[in-house]
Scaffold this motif. Structure first.
Motif, PDB file in Angstrom:
ATOM      1  N   GLY A 328      -2.169  -8.607 -20.654  1.00 31.84           N
ATOM      2  CA  GLY A 328      -3.345  -8.675 -20.860  1.00 31.84           C
ATOM      3  C   GLY A 328      -4.388  -8.042 -20.116  1.00 31.84           C
ATOM      4  O   GLY A 328      -3.990  -6.865 -19.427  1.00 31.84           O
ATOM      5  N   SER A 357      -8.073  -5.751 -26.808  1.00 31.15           N
ATOM      6  CA  SER A 357      -6.947  -5.814 -27.653  1.00 31.15           C
ATOM      7  C   SER A 357      -6.133  -3.915 -28.392  1.00 31.15           C
ATOM      8  O   SER A 357      -4.588  -4.025 -28.463  1.00 31.15           O
ATOM      9  CB  SER A 357      -7.228  -6.418 -29.047  1.00 31.15           C
ATOM     10  OG  SER A 357      -8.040  -6.105 -29.273  1.00 31.15           O
ATOM     11  N   CYS A 380      -6.470 -11.586 -23.546  1.00 30.53           N
ATOM     12  CA  CYS A 380      -7.404 -10.414 -24.774  1.00 30.53           C
ATOM     13  C   CYS A 380      -8.310 -10.645 -25.016  1.00 30.53           C
ATOM     14  O   CYS A 380      -8.000 -11.052 -25.659  1.00 30.53           O
ATOM     15  CB  CYS A 380      -6.132  -9.334 -24.638  1.00 30.53           C
ATOM     16  SG  CYS A 380      -6.881  -7.641 -24.995  1.00 30.53           S
ATOM     17  N   GLY A 381      -9.451 -10.262 -25.068  1.00 30.56           N
ATOM     18  CA  GLY A 381     -10.153 -10.235 -26.084  1.00 30.56           C
ATOM     19  C   GLY A 381     -11.750 -10.348 -25.554  1.00 30.56           C
ATOM     20  O   GLY A 381     -13.004  -9.787 -25.975  1.00 30.56           O
ATOM     21  N   PHE A 398      -4.995  -8.844 -32.081  1.00 31.20           N
ATOM     22  CA  PHE A 398      -3.459 -10.101 -31.235  1.00 31.20           C
ATOM     23  C   PHE A 398      -2.859 -10.130 -32.556  1.00 31.20           C
ATOM     24  O   PHE A 398      -1.516 -10.505 -32.725  1.00 31.20           O
ATOM     25  CB  PHE A 398      -4.505 -11.189 -31.311  1.00 31.20           C
ATOM     26  CG  PHE A 398      -3.336 -12.671 -30.986  1.00 31.20           C
ATOM     27  CD1 PHE A 398      -2.518 -12.124 -29.878  1.00 31.20           C
ATOM     28  CD2 PHE A 398      -3.145 -13.347 -31.851  1.00 31.20           C
ATOM     29  CE1 PHE A 398      -1.796 -13.177 -29.530  1.00 31.20           C
ATOM     30  CE2 PHE A 398      -2.008 -14.472 -31.766  1.00 31.20           C
ATOM     31  CZ  PHE A 398      -1.157 -13.737 -30.619  1.00 31.20           C
TER      32      PHE A 398
END
Length: 500
Positions: A328, A357, A380-381, A398
């Motif tokens: 990530g 992402s 991640c985000g 995701f």
């Protein structure tokens, strides 16, 4: 008629995907169980001896008893779109890129190609250079029209192309002419020829950024013998990978891991006729195309240099398979004491600063999956939120990552670390909360997927932010925060182990 027109105006365009190539794109998988008909997916195959248009079902392979990659591909695409999809097939067995599919910008033959052509003519074999490139372009145009007529809609949108071919360029490797290894020269020339063919195809279709997936020649599986033929196969797969790396909006989809040693329904060049292999191959093609398409408008792929560095390091110092991988963005990249926190694992941290992402999707095949971890901690985000992404797209990317992982590493567990409600992005906490809720709901329905609420570590009992958890930038974290992350991640791990 008026109602049909109104429906067409109100609905989203119908996505069209092309599956092109030679006999493996046709498909020689022999199903030993009934496959359901999927009416929402229309298959179009111009010029086919059997039916040319119809719903997705068994029988769209090389004959009406076989399947190719289209079935698994169509299943995955229908699940993603939840609306009508068109698959357009254009394929012929026994065709190569250096001659049959040769396109205009590939230029004149080089020494190896000229020797091969001279040899064929001496043996009384004559082929028209580029005939099947032209036929492929014509078939795509005809197929789009056939789909419009069949569906009664004009709003079709070409969304991507799969190129699944290679055996006839590879299998010439032993050929020599006057002592010259022209067969090996054909393999060395493959990246040049395929790159130009795909660029010319994009030009012919008026879409220079059309997403393209190149299907790996995966026959014989991953355990390639140490022999001359094994060398040639490894060289050919490298040539395919090189081509994908030279083109924007293009990637290689590995298929060697889908080799079925138990199948005996057809030749080895056709994956032993294994329907199981073709189903998995089609599915991975769809997931790779969706990953390419996940790049939001106005965004680009970054961090290529850092990925190349990570990949070089992993090749030089390969970790043992079955460990724990952190994947990530910088929230996990800066978790320096993760190996100490999870000392029972071999921990490999391949996270990279700035990751969005769509990049964790794109780089997973080359950086993450070769490690073969048994467990992935995913974060991640945050950077998606900063880039203006909405919650649904973050959650969907995701899901695609999860499905791609299941495809490549079926037994690997993923623990999704909740996107942090950091003070730095307080104005977009609503997006953060919604994305976390969507991912959490998805994980509840999936085996081997766990949502871990990291925000409980970063907040006091009254919901206020704990400032001692954040560095002065109000985004990155202190060592105390990582100690808390280790605690809740371990609790999630232990709960997963104890659950039936």
């Amino acid at each position: 008629m008026l109602m049909l027109l109104a429906a067409g105006l109100l609905a989203d365009p119908v996505p069209v995907y092309v599956i092109a190539g030679q006999s493996n794109a046709e498909g020689y998988g022999v199903p030993h169980a009934q496959l359901e008909t999927i009416d929402d997916v229309t298959v179009v195959w111009p010029g086919r001896a059997q039916k040319e248009v119809g719903p997705l079902q068994a029988g769209w392979g090389a004959n009406e008893k076989m399947i190719g990659p289209e079935y698994g591909f169509g299943q995955a695409m229908q699940r993603h779109h939840q609306s009508p999809v068109v698959l357009l097939k254009t394929a012929w067995g026994g065709k190569d890129v250096w001659c049959d599919f040769r396109s205009p910008s590939a230029g004149d033959f080089n020494w190896a190609e000229q020797q091969m052509k001279t040899r064929e003519e001496r043996e009384g074999r004559s082929r028209k250079v580029g005939a099947f490139f032209n036929a492929m372009v014509d078939n795509i145009e005809v197929g789009l029209h056939q789909a419009q007529v069949h569906l009664g809609r004009d709003d079709l949108e070409l969304k991507g192309l799969v190129w699944f071919q290679g055996w006839n360029d590879y299998c010439q490797w032993p050929v020599e002419e006057a002592g010259s290894p022209c067969g090996r020269g054909i393999i060395e020339r493959y990246p040049h020829n395929l790159k130009h063919m795909l660029c010319d195809l994009r030009e012919a279709l008026n879409d220079t950024t059309l997403p393209i997936v190149i299907g790996e020649l995966g026959v014989h599986g991953s355990d390639v013998p140490k022999s001359r033929s094994g060398w040639a196969l490894r060289a050919f797969r490298t040539a395919q990978s090189e081509t994908a790396s030279q083109l924007d909006h293009c990637c290689l989809a590995p298929t060697a891991s889908f080799w079925d040693t138990q199948a005996t329904d057809h030749w080895e060049c056709h994956y032993n006729g294994s329907a199981k292999s073709y189903l998995r191959i089609g599915r991975t093609f769809a997931l790779h195309l969706l990953a390419l398409d996940a790049l939001p408008d106005g965004q680009t792929l970054k961090w290529q240099a850092s990925q190349k560095g990570l990949q070089a390091m992993l090749r030089r110092y390969p970790p043992k398979s079955g460990g724990l991988a952190l994947w990530g963005s910088s929230i996990f990249r800066l978790w320096e004491r993760a190996p100490a926190h999870f000392s029972e694992f071999e921990v490999t941290n391949v996270s990279f600063g700035g990751a969005r992402s769509w990049e964790t999707l794109h780089y997973a095949d080359e950086t993450l999956f070769p490690i073969q971890p048994s467990t992935i901690f995913y974060y991640c985000g945050s950077n998606d939120v900063n880039a203006g992404a909405d919650a649904a797209s973050i959650a969907e990317r995701f899901r695609l990552f999860s499905e791609l992982t299941r495809d490549r590493l079926p037994h690997t567990k993923i623990f999704f670390g909740a996107i942090n409600r950091s003070p730095e992005k307080k104005e977009r906490w609503a997006v953060v909360n919604e994305a976390n809720q969507l991912v959490g709901s998805y994980c509840e329905t999936q085996d081997g997927r766990t949502f871990v609420d990291l925000n409980q570590v970063l907040e006091a009992d009254d919901g206020s932010t704990r400032q001692d958890m954040f560095l002065p930038d109000q985004l990155h974290l202190t060592e105390r925060a990582y100690e808390g992350f280790a605690r809740v991640m371990r609790e999630a791990l232990e709960q997963k182990v104890q659950s039936p």
